[in-house]
Structure formats: C-alpha cells, structure tokens
Design a protein around this motif. Structure first.
Motif, PDB file in Angstrom:
ATOM      1  N   LEU A  39      17.007   6.966  -4.817  1.00 43.21           N
ATOM      2  CA  LEU A  39      16.305   8.101  -4.595  1.00 43.21           C
ATOM      3  C   LEU A  39      14.848   7.947  -5.359  1.00 43.21           C
ATOM      4  CD1 LEU A  39      15.879  10.743  -3.073  1.00 43.21           C
ATOM      5  CD2 LEU A  39      17.208  11.958  -4.842  1.00 43.21           C
ATOM      6  N   GLY A  40      14.784   7.623  -6.535  1.00 49.36           N
ATOM      7  CA  GLY A  40      13.446   7.698  -7.375  1.00 49.36           C
ATOM      8  C   GLY A  40      12.624   6.413  -6.861  1.00 49.36           C
ATOM      9  N   SER A  41      13.303   5.386  -6.500  1.00 50.94           N
ATOM     10  CA  SER A  41      12.317   4.414  -6.108  1.00 50.94           C
ATOM     11  C   SER A  41      11.827   4.773  -4.500  1.00 50.94           C
ATOM     12  CB  SER A  41      13.245   3.134  -5.933  1.00 50.94           C
ATOM     13  OG  SER A  41      13.608   2.789  -7.112  1.00 50.94           O
ATOM     14  N   ALA A  42      12.684   5.485  -3.571  1.00 51.08           N
ATOM     15  CA  ALA A  42      12.281   5.946  -2.406  1.00 51.08           C
ATOM     16  C   ALA A  42      11.013   6.846  -2.411  1.00 51.08           C
ATOM     17  CB  ALA A  42      13.412   6.310  -1.650  1.00 51.08           C
ATOM     18  N   LEU A  43      11.284   7.881  -3.419  1.00 52.08           N
ATOM     19  CA  LEU A  43      10.143   8.750  -3.410  1.00 52.08           C
ATOM     20  C   LEU A  43       8.920   8.500  -3.960  1.00 52.08           C
ATOM     21  CD1 LEU A  43      12.476  12.045  -4.892  1.00 52.08           C
ATOM     22  CD2 LEU A  43      11.720  11.469  -2.578  1.00 52.08           C
ATOM     23  N   GLY A  44       9.164   7.526  -4.957  1.00 51.90           N
ATOM     24  CA  GLY A  44       7.654   7.064  -5.662  1.00 51.90           C
ATOM     25  C   GLY A  44       7.094   6.092  -4.253  1.00 51.90           C
ATOM     26  N   ARG A  45       7.876   5.204  -3.471  1.00 52.19           N
ATOM     27  CA  ARG A  45       7.384   4.740  -2.390  1.00 52.19           C
ATOM     28  C   ARG A  45       6.631   5.485  -1.460  1.00 52.19           C
ATOM     29  NH1 ARG A  45      10.333  -0.934  -1.068  1.00 52.19           N
ATOM     30  NH2 ARG A  45      10.756  -1.606  -3.387  1.00 52.19           N
ATOM     31  N   LEU A  46       7.300   6.789  -1.062  1.00 48.64           N
ATOM     32  CA  LEU A  46       6.866   7.522  -0.211  1.00 48.64           C
ATOM     33  C   LEU A  46       5.583   8.087  -0.503  1.00 48.64           C
ATOM     34  CD1 LEU A  46       7.325   9.297   2.395  1.00 48.64           C
ATOM     35  CD2 LEU A  46       8.640  10.848   1.078  1.00 48.64           C
ATOM     36  N   GLN A  47       5.440   8.584  -1.924  1.00 50.60           N
ATOM     37  CA  GLN A  47       4.059   9.102  -2.541  1.00 50.60           C
ATOM     38  C   GLN A  47       3.125   8.032  -2.383  1.00 50.60           C
ATOM     39  OE1 GLN A  47       4.425  10.802  -6.276  1.00 50.60           O
ATOM     40  NE2 GLN A  47       2.563  11.251  -6.412  1.00 50.60           N
ATOM     41  N   ARG A  48       3.251   6.729  -2.835  1.00 47.28           N
ATOM     42  CA  ARG A  48       2.235   5.640  -2.645  1.00 47.28           C
ATOM     43  C   ARG A  48       1.821   5.519  -1.297  1.00 47.28           C
ATOM     44  NH1 ARG A  48       5.852   3.352  -6.693  1.00 47.28           N
ATOM     45  NH2 ARG A  48       6.528   1.917  -4.799  1.00 47.28           N
ATOM     46  N   MET A  49       2.630   5.552  -0.349  1.00 47.29           N
ATOM     47  CA  MET A  49       2.370   5.427   1.077  1.00 47.29           C
ATOM     48  C   MET A  49       1.290   6.825   1.430  1.00 47.29           C
ATOM     49  SD  MET A  49       4.740   5.094   4.500  1.00 47.29           S
ATOM     50  CE  MET A  49       5.064   7.057   4.548  1.00 47.29           C
ATOM     51  N   ARG A  50       1.770   7.858   1.068  1.00 50.33           N
ATOM     52  CA  ARG A  50       1.097   8.855   1.725  1.00 50.33           C
ATOM     53  C   ARG A  50      -0.455   8.956   1.127  1.00 50.33           C
ATOM     54  NH1 ARG A  50       5.658  13.737   2.086  1.00 50.33           N
ATOM     55  NH2 ARG A  50       6.394  12.887   4.114  1.00 50.33           N
ATOM     56  N   GLU A  51      -0.450   8.366  -0.268  1.00 49.51           N
ATOM     57  CA  GLU A  51      -1.690   8.387  -0.709  1.00 49.51           C
ATOM     58  C   GLU A  51      -2.637   7.182  -0.523  1.00 49.51           C
ATOM     59  OE1 GLU A  51      -0.752   8.362  -5.053  1.00 49.51           O
ATOM     60  OE2 GLU A  51      -0.287  10.439  -4.975  1.00 49.51           O
ATOM     61  N   SER A  52      -2.035   6.289   0.212  1.00 49.47           N
ATOM     62  CA  SER A  52      -2.921   4.892   0.629  1.00 49.47           C
ATOM     63  C   SER A  52      -3.906   5.368   1.748  1.00 49.47           C
ATOM     64  CB  SER A  52      -2.024   3.807   1.223  1.00 49.47           C
ATOM     65  OG  SER A  52      -1.324   4.348   2.313  1.00 49.47           O
ATOM     66  N   LEU A  53      -4.986   4.519   1.776  1.00 49.81           N
ATOM     67  CA  LEU A  53      -5.827   4.841   2.803  1.00 49.81           C
ATOM     68  C   LEU A  53      -5.484   4.422   4.236  1.00 49.81           C
ATOM     69  CD1 LEU A  53      -9.012   5.403   3.392  1.00 49.81           C
ATOM     70  CD2 LEU A  53      -9.261   2.861   3.234  1.00 49.81           C
ATOM     71  N   PRO A  54      -4.702   3.470   4.645  1.00 52.62           N
ATOM     72  CA  PRO A  54      -4.396   3.165   5.977  1.00 52.62           C
ATOM     73  C   PRO A  54      -3.462   4.458   6.414  1.00 52.62           C
ATOM     74  CG  PRO A  54      -3.906   1.274   4.511  1.00 52.62           C
ATOM     75  CD  PRO A  54      -4.256   2.303   3.592  1.00 52.62           C
ATOM     76  N   TRP A  55      -2.377   4.983   5.753  1.00 52.55           N
ATOM     77  CA  TRP A  55      -1.902   6.168   6.142  1.00 52.55           C
ATOM     78  C   TRP A  55      -2.803   7.380   6.307  1.00 52.55           C
ATOM     79  CZ3 TRP A  55      -0.720  11.169   4.815  1.00 52.55           C
ATOM     80  CH2 TRP A  55       0.742  11.741   5.361  1.00 52.55           C
ATOM     81  N   ARG A  56      -3.585   7.629   5.486  1.00 51.98           N
ATOM     82  CA  ARG A  56      -4.649   8.731   5.821  1.00 51.98           C
ATOM     83  C   ARG A  56      -5.303   8.717   6.943  1.00 51.98           C
ATOM     84  NH1 ARG A  56      -7.776   9.325   0.185  1.00 51.98           N
ATOM     85  NH2 ARG A  56      -7.412   7.114   0.383  1.00 51.98           N
ATOM     86  N   GLN A  57      -5.814   7.294   7.270  1.00 50.53           N
ATOM     87  CA  GLN A  57      -6.649   7.007   8.460  1.00 50.53           C
ATOM     88  C   GLN A  57      -5.564   7.235   9.767  1.00 50.53           C
ATOM     89  OE1 GLN A  57      -7.864   2.930   7.874  1.00 50.53           O
ATOM     90  NE2 GLN A  57      -9.680   3.573   6.813  1.00 50.53           N
ATOM     91  N   THR A  58      -4.443   6.713   9.726  1.00 44.38           N
ATOM     92  CA  THR A  58      -3.338   6.967  10.907  1.00 44.38           C
ATOM     93  C   THR A  58      -3.088   8.448  10.977  1.00 44.38           C
ATOM     94  OG1 THR A  58      -2.353   4.686  10.130  1.00 44.38           O
ATOM     95  CG2 THR A  58      -1.049   6.326  11.536  1.00 44.38           C
ATOM     96  N   ARG A  59      -3.267   9.059  10.200  1.00 44.34           N
ATOM     97  CA  ARG A  59      -2.735  10.426   9.974  1.00 44.34           C
ATOM     98  C   ARG A  59      -4.095  11.073  10.960  1.00 44.34           C
ATOM     99  NH1 ARG A  59      -2.662  14.270   4.767  1.00 44.34           N
ATOM    100  NH2 ARG A  59      -4.766  13.579   4.774  1.00 44.34           N
ATOM    101  N   SER A  60      -5.034  10.721  10.892  1.00 49.56           N
ATOM    102  CA  SER A  60      -6.299  11.421  11.650  1.00 49.56           C
ATOM    103  C   SER A  60      -6.407  10.943  12.892  1.00 49.56           C
ATOM    104  CB  SER A  60      -7.593  11.010  10.742  1.00 49.56           C
ATOM    105  OG  SER A  60      -7.968   9.676  10.707  1.00 49.56           O
ATOM    106  N   MET A  61      -5.489  10.051  13.271  1.00 53.26           N
ATOM    107  CA  MET A  61      -5.618   9.538  14.756  1.00 53.26           C
ATOM    108  C   MET A  61      -4.944  10.375  15.866  1.00 53.26           C
ATOM    109  SD  MET A  61      -4.509   5.681  14.204  1.00 53.26           S
ATOM    110  CE  MET A  61      -4.307   5.279  15.973  1.00 53.26           C
ATOM    111  N   PRO A  62      -5.435  10.574  16.908  1.00 52.65           N
ATOM    112  CA  PRO A  62      -4.639  11.452  17.923  1.00 52.65           C
ATOM    113  C   PRO A  62      -3.330  10.837  18.094  1.00 52.65           C
ATOM    114  CG  PRO A  62      -6.353  10.165  19.001  1.00 52.65           C
ATOM    115  CD  PRO A  62      -6.591   9.847  17.462  1.00 52.65           C
ATOM    116  N   GLN A  63      -2.348  11.885  18.680  1.00 48.32           N
ATOM    117  CA  GLN A  63      -1.196  11.956  18.649  1.00 48.32           C
ATOM    118  C   GLN A  63      -0.801  10.835  20.103  1.00 48.32           C
ATOM    119  OE1 GLN A  63       1.369  15.287  18.946  1.00 48.32           O
ATOM    120  NE2 GLN A  63       0.845  15.731  16.844  1.00 48.32           N
TER     121      GLN A  63
END
Length: 503
Positions: A39-63
């Motif tokens: 669980l600690g490894s998964a939460l760390g990976r989730l946080q790094r994914m949400r802080e990455s530039l590709p994830w933020r760019q994908t979030r701003s895309m239209p659904q």
C-alpha cells in the motif's frame, strides 16, 4: 485466467496445536507487513503520477476516449494496475527473505490492496489506511488449490507443510456439497482455500473457507419466477403482498440491542481510559487533540473484549434472522419487487431501529439469495411511482404524514394498512408504471385477503369529509418463518456478563 463459473463457500473450524498456532500467527503478521508495504508503494506511485506533467496535461483535456486512454496508459506506466500491485507484493515477499507466505498468497494480498486503491482512485472513497499490529490481517487466501490445499481424504488443510485438521460435521449436507453431481464418487473442483482469523470471546480462532465450483445443495424449495410479490421495507419491519398471502414481518426479531448493558460497558471503559491517561484530557474533561499514545490497562482490555463480544453476538443473530426472512420470502415468490430506498437516510432518521434491524444489509442479503436461487429482485423507482401516495380508486396522489398509518380507498369507508397498500401496488407495477385497470380488478380479491389478516377495515368518514383518528396498527398477526433455531445470542454470550436476548 479468471473463472466465471458459480462458486460457493464452506466454512469449517480448524483444530490447531501450539506449533501450528505460532506458524499461523507469524504468517498473518507477515501478510500484514506485505499489505502495508504494498500500500505504501502504491500510494507513492499514485502521488508521483499525479504530480507528473503528462498527468496534468491529460487532466486538462476534454472528456472522451482519448483522455481515458491516456489515463489508462499512465496507470500502466506507473504500475497502478491489479497485476502491477500483485507483482509489487511478491517482490516485497522475496525481499523479506521469509517463506511463511508463498507467491500465490502474496499476489492475493496485492489484489486486496488494488481493490482498496481502486475505490480511492475512481469511486471517491477514502484514502486506504495501513493495518496496525492490533488490528492485523484477518484472512489469507491462495489463487488455486496448490498453496493452501484442502485434502478431502485426510480431512485437513495443508499449508507450507503444516497439516491442520478440520472439524468436519458428519452431516448429509456436507457430503452432498462436496460430491460432484455427475460423478458422486468424485469431489467438486476446489478453486482455492482461505484461512480466516476471528476473535471469539477475546480468543483467536482459526477457520478454513473452501471455495468450491458449482451451486450449493438446495435446502429450501424456492418458488418460480412466475410468482410475484411486492414488499415495502421500513426502518424496523417490512410489509409484503402476494395474491395468496399478505402480512407484516419484523426484520431481525431476535436481536436485543441491550442499550443499558452497552452504555454501562462504555462508561467503564471511559473511566478506565481517563484514569490511566490523565495528561490527555483538559480541565473541562475534553480530550486533548492528537495524543501520542494511550495507556491501556488489563481491566480496560477485558472490558473492550466484553463489548466486542456483545456486538459480535448481535451481528451473528442479525445475520441469522436475515437468512430466515430471505428464505421465507423466496419460498413464496420468485420475483420480488421492492421500492428502491436510501438506507443511509434510514440511519439518519431512524437510528436505533435501523441499527437493530440492519435493513440495508437485509436487502443486500435478499439480492444475493435470490441470485443463488435463480430468482430476481426488481427495484422500483420511488420518485416516479410514489407508492405511499397513489390511490387507484381516484387515480390521484396524496402525500401523507409519517404518523398516518392507514390509507383510505378512494371515497369509500375502506381503510388499508399503509405499508401493505404500498406492497400491493408494488406487486402489480408494470414497466409503464401503475396499471389502474389491473389494480381495480385485483382489488376485489385483495380486499378479502387483507380483511382476513386484519390489515383492512371499514370505518365511516366524519362530517368534514376526513377520516376519524385511527390508532396505529400495533399487532396484526406478525408472520414469522416456521423453522425456528436456538438464539445465537444465548449460545455465544454464555460466558459473557451481558444478558442474552430472548428467543
């Protein structure tokens, strides 16, 4: 490959010696540490994914499909999938250097972490928590019958060279459950086994759950789908209507909450906590925020064990009563129509009644039992049908106060119990809603049936055109299942200071 065949579970107690008890305790402790590490490894990976530039760019895309595909690719890249977490859990097991748990069990631990993380990522559930030493891990299972193995010829569970005997009852039901329907001399295919740890009266007990392929033996004769019944659930009971039988039933009638006994135990625990931790409370008696640690005395531990045992007995009794009532309904109708309600709202408005009966849990139990019995439970839209407001005689809707427990049939002198009237309407609902012609035709038979049950009466209206005050329906003959078993609370609370509930 995941199997989609039907599965049923047989649970049997394990008879273990001191050596096997120590092995199981160490294995479950290793499972807990693997869970926390994964669980600690998964939460760390989730946080790094949400802080990455590709994830933020994908979030701003239209659904759309492109956005969903990019999110899916990011999750796979960071290993936030079921297979990815199963691999992480197995890698943690290898790094630990311990062999108390095999690769199959570690993969199942990773799958459990994925289910908690999936709810957090997609369904808005709370952040998954780590399991403390006191809470522990309560179950460990394998992916097949190769690690935790059930040996029918030896009547035992074999796990990591530990042979643990099963307390198998000598009953025809168990023999029929294991026998293959095509070749009675062979046993059914065993999908996997699970070891479960429970606390009974403060002591740890071990159980084995054997997951078999197929359907369980039939103990009850259920009605076909052509038989239709309508039910109207309430906070403490439900009303049901079948063209041949109708009545009111209390849900979980054998559950006695014993609020006074619970309150006394809680007060004793609170006094012990305050006496052992005087620095954690302010002068006015309120607790200080975020204390580092709490001192727990042996007396307080014993009181907590009594309180936990009391709630466990209540839950077991409630589950037993739910099963009896579900079988009672399914034996009379294979198609049950029920109004879709918010049982969270029941908890807010009818706290004590809902806690005692567990109406939401009963509805879930009824759905599972209906699926196993090849029956169906149809949920009706409460906002469109308005079962408690509709009057077929005048084809109008009238909102009633909660205290108004009787429904007047049109402008006549006929009074019908409100919940049974809703069940009658639910029984005859069609895909297009209320069929007034059908309801009027069925009412002649239903009136005679309800009159015999005391759920329909005649009373003249007063001069103002409204009905006189009618007392609440307190005791029509409540229908209960014929088969009665001994109250679990009387058996399970035999060694407790809490008085068991009356059967």
């Amino acid at each position: 490959m995941k199997s989609n065949t039907p599965t049923f579970v047989i649970e049997l107690p394990l008879c273990v010696n001191d050596q096997q008890n120590r092995f199981l305790t160490q294995a479950f402790e290793l499972g807990r540490t693997l869970y926390n590490a994964t669980l600690g490894s998964a939460l760390g990976r989730l946080q790094r994914m949400r802080e990455s530039l590709p994830w933020r760019q994908t979030r701003s895309m239209p659904q759309g499909k492109e956005r969903s595909k990019r999110f899916s690719d990011l999750q796979k890249a960071y290993g936030l999938t079921e297979n990815g977490l199963r691999t992480i859990a197995n890698n943690h097991r290898k790094a630990s250097g311990r062999n108390d748990i095999g690769a199959h069990e570690a993969q199942c631990v990773g799958r459990t972490v994925w289910r908690a993380l999936e709810r957090y990522m997609f369904l808005g559930a709370g952040k998954p928590r780590f399991k403390s030493y006191r809470q522990g891990l309560n179950s460990i299972e394998g992916t097949d019958n190769r690690e935790i193995m059930f040996k029918p010829d030896r009547q035992s569970i074999v796990w990591r060279k530990q042979v643990m005997k099963l307390m198998i009852p000598d009953t025809s039901y168990f023999k029929e459950a294991l026998a293959d329907p095509i070749e009675p001399t062979q046993t059914k295919r065993i999908k996997y086994c699970r070891i479960v740890r429970r606390t009974l009266n403060g002591k740890k007990r071990w159980f084995a759950q054997i997951c078999l392929e197929g359907m369980p033996p039939v103990r009850k004769i259920y009605a076909p789908k052509s038989e239709v019944m309508g039910i109207d659930p309430g906070p403490s009971g439900l009303a049901y209507f079948h063209p041949q039988k109708a009545g009111l039933v209390r849900v979980a009638p054998n559950v006695d909450m014993q609020e006074k006994a619970i309150r006394r135990l809680q007060c004793k625990i609170d006094r012990s906590r305050r006496a052992n931790n005087p620095d954690h409370f302010n002068a006015d008696g309120t607790a200080k925020p975020s204390p580092t640690s709490w001192k727990i005395s042996r007396r307080m531990e014993k009181l907590q064990v009594k309180l936990a045992e009391h709630h466990r007995c209540l839950a077991a009794t409630r589950k037993r009563d739910h099963g009896e009532l579900a079988n009672f309904l399914l034996q009379r109708a294979g198609t049950i129509k029920i109004e879709k309600n918010s049982y969270r709202s029941y908890q807010r408005n009818f706290g004590k009644s809902t806690t005692r009966t567990g109406m939401g849990t009963f509805v879930s139990h009824l759905k599972r039992s209906a699926e196993r019995a090849n029956s169906q439970v149809i949920e009706l839209n409460a906002y469109e049908l308005k079962l408690s407001q509709y009057d077929p005689a005048t084809d109008t809707y009238r909102k009633k106060a909660l205290k108004e427990r009787w429904h007047r049939w049109g402008e006549t002198d006929i009074l019908v119990q409100r919940d049974v009237m809703s069940a009658f309407l639910a029984c005859h609902v069609t895909e297009k809603g209320h069929d007034r012609t059908r309801l009027l035709n069925e009412w002649a038979t239903a009136e005679a049936l309800l009159s015999d049950s005391g759920l329909c009466r005649h009373e003249l209206r007063n001069d103002q055109g409204t009905s006189k005050e009618v007392p609440r329906l307190t005791s029509p003959e409540v229908e209960k299942p014929k088969e009665r078993v001994r109250s679990l609370s009387r058996t399970l609370c035999a060694k407790s200071d809490v008085k068991p509930s009356a059967a």
